[in-house]
Design a protein around this motif. Sequence first.
Motif, PDB file in Angstrom:
ATOM      1  N   ARG A 121      -9.093  68.426 -58.381  1.00 21.63           N
ATOM      2  CA  ARG A 121      -9.981  67.785 -58.703  1.00 21.63           C
ATOM      3  C   ARG A 121      -9.818  66.092 -58.641  1.00 21.63           C
ATOM      4  O   ARG A 121     -10.087  64.976 -58.790  1.00 21.63           O
ATOM      5  N   LYS A 122      -8.530  66.426 -58.134  1.00 21.83           N
ATOM      6  CA  LYS A 122      -8.086  64.613 -57.212  1.00 21.83           C
ATOM      7  C   LYS A 122      -9.026  65.073 -56.125  1.00 21.83           C
ATOM      8  O   LYS A 122      -9.577  63.386 -55.992  1.00 21.83           O
ATOM      9  N   GLN A 174     -12.351  69.120 -69.461  1.00 21.77           N
ATOM     10  CA  GLN A 174     -11.354  69.891 -69.292  1.00 21.77           C
ATOM     11  C   GLN A 174     -11.498  71.579 -68.816  1.00 21.77           C
ATOM     12  O   GLN A 174     -11.717  71.842 -69.751  1.00 21.77           O
ATOM     13  N   GLU A 202      -7.557  75.297 -68.015  1.00 24.19           N
ATOM     14  CA  GLU A 202      -6.328  75.406 -66.290  1.00 24.19           C
ATOM     15  C   GLU A 202      -5.922  76.922 -66.234  1.00 24.19           C
ATOM     16  O   GLU A 202      -6.600  77.547 -64.991  1.00 24.19           O
ATOM     17  N   LEU A 256     -18.142  70.568 -58.909  1.00 27.03           N
ATOM     18  CA  LEU A 256     -18.016  69.623 -60.076  1.00 27.03           C
ATOM     19  C   LEU A 256     -18.500  70.278 -61.354  1.00 27.03           C
ATOM     20  O   LEU A 256     -17.379  69.894 -62.596  1.00 27.03           O
ATOM     21  N   ILE A 280      -5.979  73.475 -57.967  1.00 25.46           N
ATOM     22  CA  ILE A 280      -6.792  72.934 -59.295  1.00 25.46           C
ATOM     23  C   ILE A 280      -6.475  71.605 -59.752  1.00 25.46           C
ATOM     24  O   ILE A 280      -7.328  71.021 -59.173  1.00 25.46           O
ATOM     25  N   ALA A 281      -5.495  70.833 -59.536  1.00 30.40           N
ATOM     26  CA  ALA A 281      -5.137  69.596 -59.432  1.00 30.40           C
ATOM     27  C   ALA A 281      -5.358  68.579 -58.062  1.00 30.40           C
ATOM     28  O   ALA A 281      -6.174  67.664 -58.539  1.00 30.40           O
ATOM     29  N   PHE A 289     -14.281  71.677 -61.682  1.00 35.40           N
ATOM     30  CA  PHE A 289     -13.323  71.291 -61.430  1.00 35.40           C
ATOM     31  C   PHE A 289     -13.410  70.097 -61.637  1.00 35.40           C
ATOM     32  O   PHE A 289     -12.620  68.780 -61.902  1.00 35.40           O
ATOM     33  N   GLY A 290     -15.119  69.568 -62.057  1.00 40.76           N
ATOM     34  CA  GLY A 290     -15.151  67.782 -62.270  1.00 40.76           C
ATOM     35  C   GLY A 290     -15.081  68.033 -63.785  1.00 40.76           C
ATOM     36  O   GLY A 290     -16.400  66.936 -64.177  1.00 40.76           O
ATOM     37  N   SER A 291     -15.702  69.051 -64.598  1.00 43.00           N
ATOM     38  CA  SER A 291     -16.271  69.080 -65.660  1.00 43.00           C
ATOM     39  C   SER A 291     -15.329  67.775 -67.237  1.00 43.00           C
ATOM     40  O   SER A 291     -14.705  68.020 -66.910  1.00 43.00           O
ATOM     41  N   LYS A 292     -16.161  67.548 -68.316  1.00 49.35           N
ATOM     42  CA  LYS A 292     -15.590  66.555 -69.191  1.00 49.35           C
ATOM     43  C   LYS A 292     -15.926  67.027 -70.695  1.00 49.35           C
ATOM     44  O   LYS A 292     -17.654  67.058 -71.333  1.00 49.35           O
ATOM     45  N   LEU A 296     -12.221  65.485 -55.587  1.00 52.70           N
ATOM     46  CA  LEU A 296     -13.364  64.976 -56.207  1.00 52.70           C
ATOM     47  C   LEU A 296     -13.937  63.961 -57.348  1.00 52.70           C
ATOM     48  O   LEU A 296     -14.856  63.677 -58.032  1.00 52.70           O
TER      49      LEU A 296
END
Length: 242
Positions: free
Chosen positions: A237-238, A216, A219, A208, A233-234, A211-214, A240
């Motif tokens: 992320r999907k 992001q 890339e 997380l 990567i996409a 790949f789940g940071s905010k 997660l």
Amino acid sequence: MFLPFPTITQHLISNPFTLMATPSSLLLSLLIILYLALEFDIARSDPDPLQDYCVADPKASTSSFFNGIPCINPNLANTQHFTTSALSLPGNTKNLFGFSVTLTNTQNLPGINTLGLTLARIDIGARGIVPLHSHPRASEVTICLIGRMVVGFVDTSNRVFTKKLGPGESFVFPKGLVHFMYNEDVKNSAVAVSGLNSQNPGAQLVALAAFGSKPQIPEEVLKKSFEISECEIAHIRKSLGG
């Protein structure tokens, strides 16, 4: 002949650049840093309390910041402040990873405030996992209560230490190192209890965080760090959830 460490320390504080004059000063500087670490206990997890206990007062004013939670008047403390049933109920493991963690905190166990520890109940469903994560402020010791689980951690030289635990068996995870718990059983859940030597150990899940940071992480950073493509990567992320 060397001066006593306190004298050297006073000299370092008042003349911070003099110790860099000669190569031998580097060793002396390192020794001073070690001395300061021991003298001021830099490696300590949480500070020691200054009283017998400091029962948390969640309703106290939040206008000031405390390293912990403000205390109630000690004369108002009672037995209920030091007991909890928070860990007696199973957690909900119906999620992406199939695990649940229930923690003691100053809400459900006010008497734990400033004592430098946390207890956790870990429920892991069939084939569930507590994914790779770390606790930046605490070491952790885990005891398996029900079922069997595979546990392990990775040290800073990338060595992996793993163990299959059965009921009554324990394992320790050193502070800050990435670790995991995995229930191999395809039918039955597993339950463990952990103790952590910090009131606020923190928890950072590797997947997380990456790949789940905010917002992001760029890339290009992820592509080079993990040697994966933009499509991968996409997809991660999907998977997660975002």
